[in-house]
Design a protein around this motif. Structure first.
Motif: not given
Ligand code: SAM
Ligand code: DTB
Ligand code: SF4
Length: 349
Positions: A272-276, A289-299, A306-309
């Motif tokens: 969750s964003e709260q955990t982050q 940062y970016g939509d993929r890690l190596l083979t799995t999804a990242n936010p 937006r979360l940073f903001q």
């Protein structure tokens, strides 16, 4: 308040004591340490790219890329240099300051090294910091990477020495420590951390942090990954980690390695964003940062921005001064290695 000294003599009972404190006490302590060394509202952003995917000969039980398990991944050859540079330019355009390239290898082959070195030089020329994770290295390969200007080498210890054998049988813990020592001796920065959620005990979590913090120098970057459970791997049904226990691990890493960047690494897509937000409060100050890690999804990148903001967090700028100091350290290490080789050859001849 006086700044804490950087310690390398942590004991299990001390670290277990830190991990077991009341949550609020632990977070307060970690945030205090964090503020002595960092701007608490800055987070470093790195982007990852898999430059060689799948069919890895190692048997790491968490890994979707191991050839020992059927995870349905397409196996790929080493990516073309220009394609890697295009991806790096795209990462720079969305605001990444470091570009991390990962390969599903036990170790790089001599055939692949020239391409890997071209990637390092090219990514550097784009003005990005460079990081690679290619598996075990020889001393010669390490020197070649340093010479090409590689800033960071990522090689994780993953867990405690005691639990390690339950997860990986094809590479030993001491081989990992040897690679880290080559990287350090070549003057590069070390990125090394581990994974939570593989069935390890609290003692194992403490054991991993002790291994990292009791190295002669702390790794500059400490990625703490939450296991991404991938169907087909032996850990696909591993028990979930309590998010508060994950935060505790980040907080204790921050306290034990006060000057290191602690990375809230894999697993954010499932978090969750709260955990982050709690992770940043605990002293985590780096993300992938970016939509993929190596083979799995990242936010998605815009979701992260937006979360940073919303949290008033700004991405950390690339540190040019550090870079110059680091380059001088690499040059010095190379001179020392060359001199010692000359000395050995002269003594032998
Ligand atoms: N093959 C190289 C090696 O293992 O050194 C580099 C790539 S490997 C994928 C890099 C790291 O990613 C591993 O050491 C592990 O800590 C992490 N990792 C791999 N699969 C993961 C997963 N499913 N969840 C969380 N972290 C993972
Ligand atoms: C690290 O500690 N985590 C990253 C990076 N170093 C190379 C890798 C995470 C991989 C997660 C699973 C995947 O996407 O394949
Ligand atoms: Fe291979 Fe690295 Fe995955 Fe282990 S973690 S199987 S070495 S890619």
């Amino acid at each position: 308040m006086t700044a804490p000294v950087t310690r390398h003599d942590w004991t299990p009972s001390e670290v277990l004591g830190l991990l077991r404190q009341p949550f609020n006490d632990l977070l307060f302590q970690a945030q205090n340490v964090h503020r002595q060394h960092f701007d608490a509202n800055r987070v470093q952003v790195s982007t990852l790219l898999s430059i060689k995917t799948g069919a890895c000969p190692e048997d790491c039980k968490y890994c979707p890329q191991s050839g020992h398990y059927n995870t349905g991944l397409d196996k790929e050859k080493l990516m073309q240099v220009q394609k890697v540079l295009d991806e790096a330019a795209a990462a720079k355009a969305i605001g990444a300051t470091r570009f991390c390239m990962g390969a599903a290898w036990k170790h790089p082959s001599d055939k692949d090294m020239p391409y890997v070195l071209q990637m390092v030089r090219g990514v550097r020329e784009l003005g990005l910091e460079t990081c690679m994770t290619l598996g075990k290295l020889t001393q010669e390969q390490t020197a070649a990477l340093a010479d090409a200007g590689l800033d960071y080498y990522n090689h994780n210890l993953d867990t405690s020495p005691e639990f390690y054998g339950n997860i990986i049988t094809t590479r030993t813990y001491s081989e990992r420590l040897q690679t880290l020592s080559y990287v350090r001796d070549a003057g590069m920065k070390i990125c090394s951390g581990g994974i939570l959620g593989m069935g390890e005990s609290l003692e194992d979590r403490a054991g991993l942090l002790i291994q990292l913090a009791n190295l002669p120098e702390h790794p500059e970057s400490v990625p703490i990954n939450m296991l991404v459970k991938v169907a087909g791997t032996p850990l696909e049904n591993a028990e979930d980690v309590d998010p508060f226990d994950f935060i505790r691990m980040l907080a204790v890493a921050r306290i034990m390695m006060p000057r290191s960047h602690v990375r809230l690494s894999a697993g954010r897509e499932q978090m969750s964003e709260q955990t982050q937000a709690l992770a940043f409060l605990a002293g985590a100050n780096s993300i992938f940062y970016g939509d993929r890690l190596l083979t799995t999804a990242n936010p998605q990148a815009d979701k992260d921005m937006r979360l940073f903001q919303r949290l008033g967090i700004k991405p950390e700028e690339r540190q040019e001064h550090d870079d110059e100091v680091h380059q001088a350290a690499i040059e010095q290490a190379l001179i020392e290695q060359r001199d010692s080789a000359l000395f050995t050859n002269a003594a032998a001849g």
